[in-house]
Design a protein around this motif. Structure first.
Motif, short mmCIF file in Angstrom:
data_model
loop_
_atom_site.label_atom_id
_atom_site.label_comp_id
_atom_site.label_asym_id
_atom_site.label_seq_id
_atom_site.Cartn_x
_atom_site.Cartn_y
_atom_site.Cartn_z
N GLU A 31 0.69 -1.16 -0.15
CA GLU A 31 -0.23 -0.11 -0.03
C GLU A 31 1.03 1.42 0.11
OE1 GLU A 31 -3.61 1.76 2.69
OE2 GLU A 31 -2.73 0.00 3.36
N TRP A 34 2.17 1.90 -3.54
CA TRP A 34 1.32 2.39 -4.53
C TRP A 34 0.77 3.79 -4.11
CZ3 TRP A 34 2.03 0.40 -8.98
CH2 TRP A 34 2.41 -0.99 -9.20
N ASP A 35 0.87 3.96 -2.89
CA ASP A 35 0.42 5.39 -2.42
C ASP A 35 1.65 6.41 -2.91
OD1 ASP A 35 -1.92 4.37 -1.52
OD2 ASP A 35 -1.11 4.49 0.66
N GLU A 38 0.73 6.79 -6.67
CA GLU A 38 -0.06 7.78 -6.71
C GLU A 38 0.08 9.24 -6.42
OE1 GLU A 38 -4.93 7.94 -5.22
OE2 GLU A 38 -3.50 6.48 -4.62
N ASN A 39 0.87 9.46 -5.46
CA ASN A 39 1.19 10.85 -5.11
C ASN A 39 2.09 11.50 -6.10
OD1 ASN A 39 -0.22 10.63 -2.50
ND2 ASN A 39 1.47 9.83 -1.60
N LEU A 41 2.36 11.06 -9.29
CA LEU A 41 1.21 11.08 -10.21
C LEU A 41 0.57 12.38 -10.10
CD1 LEU A 41 -0.11 7.72 -11.74
CD2 LEU A 41 1.47 9.03 -12.87
N GLN A 42 0.15 12.69 -8.87
CA GLN A 42 -0.65 13.63 -8.66
C GLN A 42 0.20 14.80 -8.60
OE1 GLN A 42 -2.77 12.78 -5.01
NE2 GLN A 42 -4.18 11.22 -5.88
N GLN A 64 0.97 13.78 -18.49
CA GLN A 64 0.56 12.26 -17.75
C GLN A 64 1.66 11.38 -18.53
OE1 GLN A 64 -3.59 12.20 -18.45
NE2 GLN A 64 -4.00 12.99 -16.47
N THR A 71 7.06 7.03 -13.10
CA THR A 71 6.52 6.20 -12.37
C THR A 71 6.90 4.99 -12.20
OG1 THR A 71 4.53 7.77 -12.55
CG2 THR A 71 4.10 5.49 -11.69
#
Length: 454
Positions: A31, A34-35, A38-39, A41-42, A64, A71
């Protein structure tokens, strides 16, 4: 005999707590990984939005796409770091913990004396290596190391001796002999496999069928009690904690989290035709897997033995293992959801019924090819890992392919007569067939599969 039963219960409880701890750490690490992705990418998206201003609509897709490569490097780098630490813990700290410890346990319980198999260094090294190997994304599972760790707990709690630290406790002294030691190791190993699959009967039958050759009725009942305590402890702790976060409902066992096949299917004699086909396919692919793995390990050993210095030999093992992280290269293809997902969670996806359009032929075939080859490469490598999850996953992939073929021929059936034509159902049958083809298990495998699905 009350003290023997008490000790069996303590061993089962300890194994259940250890299994819970391992799964929680693995889930937390995955977790966290992948967090971070995700962070990232944001953050990348916000940076592009701020810098481009009014032209954000034009350049948003470019931002992106550009972040995908970074990423991928983030995922690959985190996976490689975990693999290096996992492999290093068994190569330089406890060689006895690699690859799974199960063959050594089988040898010990059948009369072979193996040094450094039951000590605190092996326990710590196997624990760390197993957690990091599974969390890194390697095609492996925690089942084999859990059997080894369960046996270590059975040995340690029954003998209460730590020769490495010079600790000898005067408790349960009447069990400090070789015969009782093997009995408690047997029970601990069975509890290890039972806690992983929540299958106490399966854990007992696995030990009877695969591991130990010396049994009596009393030991069988005591081993079953130990497996039962391990399963109960694992379920009890998992009912309220996830990722070390208390979610409430302590002691409340939610059926929808466990039961995959809610309703029983009416059996049609036509269902036996693809089932027999899957059984034959599982035997052939299982034989191919074993044969290919033996050849890979022989070539691997020849390569390592040709290196004169021990330090360089260990380093080369560590470097060679890094190639198993290559599935992260395929984050952009349709099979990415199957390749980068946690193995246990991916199996649950494949087993789901009524999901005829969830995965197509291309993604399933791609995932099957890479999973088969790379799990064969991973097996026997310098990490503490198990083969059960890869076996179930591989079988579920080709079983679902067979199910999709039947759906394409007969269509989606909504009536009771054709309800058996379901890719999820054949994924479960395929998983059992490949597991049996590789391990040669029958009875205990059936019980484990029933425990997993219902």
């Amino acid at each position: 005999e009350w003290d023997r039963w008490l000790l069996m219960g303590l061993i089962g409880t300890a194994v259940g707590m250890l299994s819970f701890l391992i799964h929680q750490i693995i889930d937390s690490l995955m977790e966290l990984k992948w967090d971070l992705v995700e962070n990232y990418l944001q953050v990348s998206k916000r940076n592009w939005t701020w810098s481009m201003g009014a032209n954000v609509v034009i350049y948003l897709s470019t931002g992106q796409d550009g972040s995908i490569h970074m990423t991928w490097l983030c995922v690959l780098g985190s996976g490689l770091a975990m693999v290096v630490l996992s492999s290093g813990s068994v190569l330089f700290f406890c060689p006895g913990g690699s690859p799974s410890g199960l063959p050594e346990i089988i040898g010990y319980l059948n009369g072979t004396s193996i040094q450094h198999l039951f000590n605190i260094k092996t326990f710590l090294g196997t624990f760390v290596s197993c957690v990091l190997a599974v969390a890194s994304g390697l095609f492996c599972g925690p089942e084999g190391p859990m059997i080894h760790l369960g046996a270590l707990l059975g040995c340690g709690l029954s003998q209460l001796q730590l020769d490495t630290l010079g600790i000898h406790l005067p408790i349960f002294t009447r069990f400090q002999n070789s015969a009782d030691k093997r009995s408690f190791i047997t029970a601990g190993a069975g509890a290890g496999i039972a806690s992983v699959f929540r299958a106490p009967i399966g854990g007992l039958l696995f030990m009877l069928e695969e591991v130990s050759s010396f049994w009596d009725i009393r030991l069988a009942w005591q081993t079953f009690f130990c497996c039962l305590m391990a399963t109960f402890t694992m379920d009890l702790l998992s009912s309220s904690l996830f990722g070390f976060v208390y979610r409430g409902h302590f002691g409340f066992f939610e059926a929808e989290k466990r039961i995959i096949f809610w309703n029983l299917l009416d059996v049609n004699i036509l269902a036996f035709v693809p089932t027999i086909l899957l059984g034959m396919l599982g035997g052939l692919l299982g034989a191919l897997f074993v044969s290919l793995n033996i050849k890979i390990n022989k070539l691997r050993m020849q390569f390592f033995n040709s290196i004169p210095k021990l330090s360089l030999r260990k380093t080369s093992k560590l470097i060679l293992l890094k190639f198993c992280i290559s599935p992260h290269l395929f984050l952009c293809v349709a099979a990415a959801a199957l390749l980068v997902e946690n193995g246990k969670q991916g199996i649950t996806y494949l087993f789901k019924r009524g999901t005829h359009e969830e995965f197509g032929f291309t993604s399933l075939c791609t995932a099957l090819a890479f999973y088969f080859i790379l799990s064969c490469w991973t097996a026997g490598s310098a990490v503490a890992s198990g083969l059960v999850i890869p076996m179930l996953y591989t079988g579920a992939l080709y079983g679902r392919i067979i199910g999709l073929i039947l759906v394409s021929i007969f269509g989606v059936q909504t009536n009771e007569y054709g309800a058996w034509i379901d890719p999820g159902l054949f994924a479960a049958i395929g998983a059992a067939s490949f597991f049996s083809g590789v391990s040669r298990l029958t009875i205990s495998l059936t019980v484990i599969m029933v425990s997993m699905l219902s």
